[in-house]
Design an enzyme around this catalytic site. Structure first.
Site: not given
Ligand code: AMP
Length: 285
Positions: A29, A35-36, A60, A145-146, A148, A151, A184
């Site tokens: 998003m 992490g991303h 969502q 990512g683990e 979530d 998810q 985020s």
């Molecule tokens: P989001 O933009 O928050 O929807 O996250 C996009 C992807 O990045 C999802 O698969 C998340 O699980 C992953 N993600 C978010 N934060 C982390 C993190 N700290 N470590 C690893 N993966 C992450």
């Protein structure tokens, strides 16, 4: 790096390379952090073409959630992607017809527990948008990512149950130096809240350490985690120990049954989540 805004352009951009080269999709998003970037790095190692989708998916978000104030930082995100060797960003204006899709996915019991119990409809929205993104990009692999965990589990079940031809790869959680899982939504924290927010990972660490030193009783482990949270005045939305794959409740850690401790709590305006594996001593020997 290509930046495309429509499904048709995404399809055209990938057309010449599809079939001869493998494609990885990293759905996000936006408001990209380390992490991303770890997901993107893993994708880069495993596929010829890396596609990052950036889309704040309205489906969502619940009615009183943070859809409107969710951080949008596209210019910086595009720079990060370029530097990381991303081939294409898919950044659609919308993925739905006016008024929302006529047909969408509904997740079963896995969506009624943990975060799903506090965010009705959230995982239906996630499953629906991931399905749409997979249909548009048609990647060989997709990375999640683990952090979530619920998810990731639901996506794995979706791909299995619907026989979707894509490999799902989970990437370990990337943390700040003090242990806070990167998110985020950490931007919503002020300095005092930021300090308190580390308590979530501390509680999980205490549980993981006790499990590693032989405590098998989940009630005992949960009480230890709760004590850490309560010492900082944090009442979690949930703190739970579940089977890592089925998300069924566990009363006892048993060798061979992967267990996961999961937590969610509100700190100021942010709703934060985190999780860790609970390995018995035997798993390390
Ligand atoms: P989001 O933009 O928050 O929807 O996250 C996009 C992807 O990045 C999802 O698969 C998340 O699980 C992953 N993600 C978010 N934060 C982390 C993190 N700290 N470590 C690893 N993966 C992450």
């Amino acid at each position: 790096m290509d930046i495309v805004r429509t499904p048709a352009d995404a399809c055209r951009t990938l057309a010449t390379r599809r079939g001869t080269q493998s494609i990885a999709l990293v759905p996000t998003m936006g408001c990209l952090h380390k992490g991303h970037m770890e997901l993107i790095k893993t994708a880069r190692q495993q596929a010829d073409i890396v596609v990052v989708s950036i889309y704040v998916n309205p489906l969502q978000f619940g009615v009183n959630e943070d859809l409107d104030r969710y951080p949008r930082t596209f210019t910086a995100d595009a720079d990060h992607c370029e530097q990381a060797g991303v081939d294409m960003i898919f950044h659609p204006h919308t993925l739905y017809a006016d008024g929302g899709p006529q047909v969408s996915l509904q997740v079963g019991k896995l969506a009624d527990i943990l975060c799903g119990a506090h965010r009705p409809g959230h995982f239906d929205g996630v499953a629906t948008v991931v399905n749409i993104l997979l249909n548009i990009i048609r990647p060989d692999l997709a990375l999640f990512g683990e952090k979530d965990w619920q998810q990731l589990t639901i996506i794995r079940h979706m791909v299995h149950d619907l026989h979707m031809p894509v490999r799902i790869i989970g990437v370990p959680t990337v943390r700040e130096p003090d242990g806070l899982a990167m998110s985020s939504r950490n931007r919503y924290l002020d300095a005092v809240e930021r300090k308190r927010s580390v308590t979530l990972s501390q509680a999980l660490h205490v549980m993981a350490r006790q499990a590693a030193s032989g405590t098998r009783n989940c009630r005992q482990l949960l009480d230890a985690g709760l004590a850490v949270l309560q010492a900082q005045g944090i009442t979690p939305e949930y703190l739970d120990i579940r089977h890592a794959d089925t998300l069924q409740t566990l009363n006892e850690l048993i060798p061979g049954k992967p267990a996961r401790a999961l937590v969610a709590a509100r700190i100021g305006k942010a709703r934060l989540i985190d999780n860790m594996p609970l390995d018995l001593m035997e798993a390390h020997s």
